[in-house]
Every structure is written in structure tokens, then in C-alpha cells.
Design an enzyme around this catalytic site. Structure first.
Site, mmCIF file in Angstrom:
data_model
loop_
_atom_site.group_PDB
_atom_site.id
_atom_site.type_symbol
_atom_site.label_atom_id
_atom_site.label_comp_id
_atom_site.label_asym_id
_atom_site.label_seq_id
_atom_site.Cartn_x
_atom_site.Cartn_y
_atom_site.Cartn_z
ATOM 1 N N ASP A 140 0.830 -1.200 0.000
ATOM 2 C CA ASP A 140 0.000 0.000 0.000
ATOM 3 C C ASP A 140 0.865 1.251 0.000
ATOM 4 O O ASP A 140 2.049 1.222 0.343
ATOM 5 C CB ASP A 140 -0.964 0.007 1.185
ATOM 6 C CG ASP A 140 -0.253 -0.076 2.530
ATOM 7 O OD1 ASP A 140 0.815 -0.705 2.613
ATOM 8 O OD2 ASP A 140 -0.771 0.487 3.524
ATOM 9 N N GLU B 19 0.181 -1.375 5.762
ATOM 10 C CA GLU B 19 1.265 -0.823 6.580
ATOM 11 C C GLU B 19 1.088 0.663 6.812
ATOM 12 O O GLU B 19 1.486 1.189 7.857
ATOM 13 C CB GLU B 19 2.615 -1.100 5.907
ATOM 14 C CG GLU B 19 3.834 -0.848 6.787
ATOM 15 C CD GLU B 19 4.322 0.593 6.781
ATOM 16 O OE1 GLU B 19 5.153 0.946 7.645
ATOM 17 O OE2 GLU B 19 3.891 1.375 5.902
#
Length: 455
Positions: free
Chosen positions: A100, A164
């Protein structure tokens, strides 16, 4: 895509590197390809990593591995694969990266942030630095090993994670809590934010390797008061109470607290400036020494203290109505060993009229800087840049290493990049016009290959 040959048993750490032009090209192509997959994480579950997970899984499978795709929430996909080593009794190594990225406002950029454009020897786009570059370099190394028939001495677990950039609840937290068996035997891990070039003035090139992280302490503050009409005096105004607490927190100067990693960093940086210092000496003036370290002082400036920065405020629903409740959020960070002090300080700063709680909390980390692993990581960098100087440092923020530490895995930040003078890595980290030079990726692939085979 044609399948690659299965790896063989032989893999001495000192054999000739398998990194060829194909691997160098793939590192660039994969970085660009991953950037083109929009995995923006807006928080609160608003993200979809699955297309990127499928992208890396397909390329791992083509290298003869058996990647597993795992989701806690549909679309929030993680990928885990294991490369079996030649020594079944050796401890395993985890190499992980997240898929991400933080949001990008296209109007602010010179290029489409999800174009993955390659121009003038540079790959542009969100994730070029954080951290689709590292994701791509790992893929390139693994595939180079497959083509050359190389296996490492120890098992290497490759993990690509979701979430994350928010709470990691759908990513490394989920993997550590629900799929710990996939990381069996792993004692150490490598991931982002380390071994990148810092130019500390003319002729001095540094490569900081992360051996610590401050703990995460995201806080929610709540002030209670008496609701009432905005035209009348109110001694129990929740907004005023909250504003006072937020101001005290924002203005507070936290005391210096030097961890072993930060003390080692200061000592090494000072020596490179011709200074002999002892950070453990009584009366050591940390701030004075930081001012003598050149640009590299920024490596430690944010990690000699705890911090707490107010970031969000919420109160009221109409201008002439005093609300009974007001809330605020604070981004706090704690150095290893300072949690009790942090809590006591927040109790004092918030005062009797404002309560607070941890909105999100993760541990601080510290890894050895005087052992075999840090030595190999250092040697691997200096092998490909003999004029570079490796220093340990502590990250101001955090990574997925926090969640994997629950499994007893000691983490290092090691995503090597050789960057040219004037290339401001820190400004591009979550910044506008994020980009990475092609040559930096080539350097990173060579260093990663050598480090992983030697480890």
C-alpha cells in the site's frame, strides 16, 4: 510468462553473483509496474491491495515458489512465500515489504502519480521510494536466483503486506496473529528505510541502516464539559479545556533519552567529523553535538527524544452552542524503554479535565549493531560503494517490523539505494513527485543479492 527452472541445492555465499542485466531491468520494470497499480491507503479500511498482490504472486510463482495469498478483509491481500535453504538447521530470515501507499494529490505532481513513468533515468510515482522500489528489487533478486539455480543457506520467507500505511490490522498484524506458522524459524527480518545514501557535505557519503524504531502512541484526547448557549459564561467549556491540553502537549519539550542505537549513531557520525564524543558521559550536551554533525544530524534529531504532535481536533455542531464534549488526536512516538515516562507525562499535560487513551499502540524496537548481521549488511553496502560509511540509526516512525517482532523477529531497515547529491530522500518519502533513479535500483539489487546470500 514462461516458468523458470527450479532452484538447485548449491548456493555458497561467495559464488559469483547471479545478478545480470535481466535482473537489473526487472527491478526497474517491476517498480514501474507496481506504481501503476493504485494501492492508495486512505485509512479506515479504504484500500485494495489485491491487484498488486496478484502481480507479485505471479512473478514469485514463475520463479518456482509457491506464494500464498491471505486476506483478513476482502481485497486487503498479503502474499507469503518461502525459499527453502540448503541448511535445514539454520534460522530463517524474513524479507518483507508493504504494497500500500499513502494518498497522492495529482494536481500537485509534475506527472501522474500512478503512471510509473520512466524518464531521464528516473522512475516516477507514488511508491517509488515507499516502498514499491524495495518490493521490486526483492522480486528481481529472487528471480535471478531461480535463473541461476541458487538457493540460500537459510530459509528466506518473502512477505508482501497490506495496510502498513495505516494500522497494519489487515497486514502484518493479521499475519503475525493468525498465520505465525508461515514464519516458523524466522529470527531476523529486513525491510524498508535503511541503507540509502545521505550526502553529509562534500566528499562524505553515508548509508544509515535502521536498527531501531520509536514506538507508536497514537492518542485520543477527550474533554467533558457543560453544554450551553454560546452567549453565556461557561467555566466548564469542553473546547477550552481541550485546547489547553493540546497547547501544553504541543509546546512541551521532551527530555533527551539516548538509546544504544542512537548513541552509537552519534558516536560514529561525530568520528566522521573528527570529533571524539561519549554520549554516555555525564553532562553530555546532545543538542550541541547534533549541530556539529552536518546534514546527517537529521538522522538522529527526531530520535533523541519522545514526541507528541497534535494532529486532529473535533468539537461542536453549531457556532452558538457550547458542546459538552471535545476530542483531539495526537501522534505520539516513544523511544525504547520510555513508555512509563511517556504515560506519566501525558497524564500531567492533559490535566484533570481531559482524559486520554491509546487510539493505536505499538512497541518500540531496537536491534544489535555490533553483531554478525549488522556487520554483513554494512559490508554488503560498502562492497558496492567503497567510499561510503555505514552508520546505525533509529527510525522516527515505524514499520511492519513492529508486528513481526511479536514472533520474536529482530528487524533491520535495509532497502539499499545509491542516490546522487541533491536527491532529497526524506522530502520524497510521502512527498510530491516521489521518484527513484534507475541507477539506484540497480545498486540496490546488487547489494540485496550479496547481503541475502551472505546472511
Amino acid at each position: 510468462m514462461a516458468d523458470m527452472p527450479a532452484v538447485t541445492q548449491e548456493s555458497p555465499a561467495d559464488r559469483e553473483s547471479p545478478v545480470d542485466q535481466v535482473a537489473l531491468d526487472e527491478a526497474v520494470d517491476f517498480t514501474s509496474g507496481l506504481i501503476r497499480i493504485d494501492t492508495t491507503n486512505r485509512g479506515g479500511g479504504d484500500c485494495r491491495e489485491r491487484p498488486a498482490a496478484e502481480y507479485v504472486a505471479e512473478r514469485l510463482a514463475a520463479a518456482g515458489l509457491e506464494p500464498v495469498l491471505l486476506e483478513r478483509t476482502p481485497g486487503r491481500t498479503n502474499v507469503v512465500a518461502r525459499i527453502e535453504g540448503t541448511d535445514p538447521g539454520a534460522e530463517a530470515l524474513l524479507v518483507h515489504g508493504h504494497l500500500d501507499v499513502v494518498p497522492a494529490e495529482a494536481a500537485d505532481w509534475s506527472v501522474d502519480p500512478f503512471s510509473g513513468e520512466i524518464r531521464d533515468g528516473v522512475v516516477w510515482g507514488r511508491g517509488a521510494v515507499d516502498m514499491k522500489n524495495m518490493d521490486a528489487m526483492v522480486l528481481a533478486v529472487v528471480r535471478a536466483w531461480a535463473r541461476a539455480g541458487i538457493r540460500p543457506r537459510r530459509d528466506i520467507v518473502i512477505a508482501y503486506t497490506a495496510d502498513e500505511e495505516d494500522s497494519a490490522v489487515d497486514g502484518s498484524g493479521f499475519l503475525a496473529d493468525r498465520h505465525a506458522h508461515l514464519f516458523e524459524g524466522c529470527t531476523e527480518g529486513l525491510s524498508e528505510s535503511g541503507a540509502f545514501t545521505v550526502h553529509n557535505g562534500p566528499g562524505q557519503t553515508l548509508y544509515p541502516i535502521a536498527a531501531g524504531e520509536r514506538g507508536t502512541a497514537w492518542l485520543k484526547l477527550t474533554a467533558q464539559g457543560a453544554a450551553g448557549h454560546g452567549s453565556k459564561p461557561n467555566r466548564a467549556n469542553a473546547v477550552s479545556r481541550l485546547a489547553g491540553a493540546v497547547a501544553r502537549i504541543g509546546e512541551y519539550r521532551w527530555p533527551v533519552r539516548l538509546t544504544d542505537t542512537v548513541a552509537a549513531c552519534i558516536t560514529r557520525l561525530a568520528a566522521l567529523q573528527g570529533l571524539s564524543v561519549d554520549p554516555r558521559a555525564r553532562g553530555f550536551d546532545t543538542d550541541a553535538v547534533l549541530g556539529k554533525l552536518g546534514p546527517a544530524g537529521l538522522l538522529v534529531e527526531a530520535t533523541v527524544r519522545n514526541s507528541a504532535n497534535p494532529t486532529m481536533l473535533s468539537a461542536g455542531y453549531k457556532l452558538n452552542v457550547i458542546p459538552g464534549t471535545a476530542t483531539a488526536y495526537v501522534d505520539g512516538r516513544m523511544l525504547p524503554g520510555t513508555e512509563a515516562e511517556f504515560i506519566a507525562t501525558l497524564d500531567e499535560l492533559t490535566g484533570p479535565d481531559v482524559s486520554w487513551e491509546f487510539h493505536h499502540r505499538e512497541v518500540a524496537l531496537e536491534a544489535p549493531v555490533d553483531g554478525r548481521t549488522f556487520g554483513i549488511l554494512s559490508e554488503s553496502v560498502e562492497r558496492f560503494d567503497p567510499d561510503g560509511h555505514v552508520v546505525p540509526f533509529c527510525m522516527a516512525g515505524g514499520t511492519d517490523a513492529k508486528q513481526f517482532s511479536r514472533l520474536g523477529i529482530t528487524g533491520y531497515g535495509f532497502s539499499p539505494l545509491k542516490l546522487p547529491p541533491g536527491f532529497d530522500y526524506w522530502a520524497l518519502f510521502h512527498g510530491v513527485d516521489e521518484r527513484v533513479p534507475v541507477d539506484a535500483l540497480h545498486f540496490g539489487v546488487r547489494v540485496l543479492d550479496h547481503a541475502l546470500r551472505t546472511l
